[in-house]
Scaffold this active site. Structure first.
Site, PDB file in Angstrom:
ATOM      1  N   GLU A  81       1.239   6.166  -7.133  1.00 23.61           N
ATOM      2  CA  GLU A  81       0.130   7.050  -7.504  1.00 23.61           C
ATOM      3  C   GLU A  81       0.558   8.510  -7.423  1.00 23.61           C
ATOM      4  OE1 GLU A  81      -2.775   5.727  -4.735  1.00 23.61           O
ATOM      5  OE2 GLU A  81      -3.152   3.876  -5.846  1.00 23.61           O
ATOM      6  N   TYR A 111       0.813  -1.225   0.000  1.00 22.34           N
ATOM      7  CA  TYR A 111       0.000   0.000   0.000  1.00 22.34           C
ATOM      8  C   TYR A 111       0.846   1.274   0.000  1.00 22.34           C
ATOM      9  CZ  TYR A 111      -4.724  -1.896   0.229  1.00 22.34           C
ATOM     10  OH  TYR A 111      -5.908  -2.485  -0.072  1.00 22.34           O
TER      11      TYR A 111
END
Length: 190
Positions: free
Chosen positions: A163, A156
């Protein structure tokens, strides 16, 4: 004559489990196809395969992410026992990144960060859907349970980093496009 009892596999609890098993199986097959396709393409074509990752697997990726919206309905209706808000945030993030950002900007689709992001997403989903699929039918493997519970911890933050890099690329390209629109580059004649 008394009421007819349904066979065990037609009773509501088994129908729910069969539905969830089929849903998880379809998602597992989609995400494992994407991951396998990306891996084979990388070993076959090298770094050149990274550039056209989105063109090769983008459609299947969008299909799998669209189908994953059913999970919100599953949680809301009570078919799945999971927390709605974290799943809603994760799916919203992925849908926005995939459908709004990546699909709309062709210049950025060729960047390495798209390939990295897809690898992380599919790796997490392959493990999660395998664990969920086997849990529905009562099968448990210690290694798979451990992977399902801990793999997200390193992945994550890496996804957030990827991102962030993607949004940086996206922002830089949109600014460059805007500047070129205002101040077009004129070619010199020789």
């Amino acid at each position: 004559m008394g009421p007819v009892e349904l066979p065990a596999w037609l009773q509501p609890r088994y129908r729910k489990n069969a539905y969830l098993f089929i849903y998880y199986l379809i998602q597992f097959c989609g995400h494992s196809w994407i991951f396998t396709n990306m891996t084979v393409r990388f070993f076959s074509f090298g770094k050149g395969s990274v550039v056209d990752t989105f063109y090769a697997i983008g459609l299947v990726m969008r299909l799998c992410q669209s189908i994953s919206l059913l999970e919100l309905l599953h949680i809301y209706v009570g078919i799945e026992s999971d927390h709605l808000l974290p799943r809603l945030l994760q799916l919203t993030e992925r849908i926005i990144i995939l459908f709004v950002v990546i699909t709309s900007q062709e210049e950025v689709q060729e960047k390495y960060v798209v390939c990295v992001l897809f690898i992380f997403w599919n790796l997490l989903d392959m493990v999660r859907y395998t664990y969920s699929m086997l849990s529905v039918i009562g099968i448990s493997y210690a290694v798979l349970t451990w992977l399902s519970q801990t793999l997200w911890m390193p992945i994550y933050p890496l996804c957030v980093l990827a991102e962030g890099m993607y949004f940086t690329y996206s922002h830089l390209y949109s600014e460059r496009r805007d500047i070129l629109r205002v101040f077009p580059i004129k070619k010199k004649k020789m």
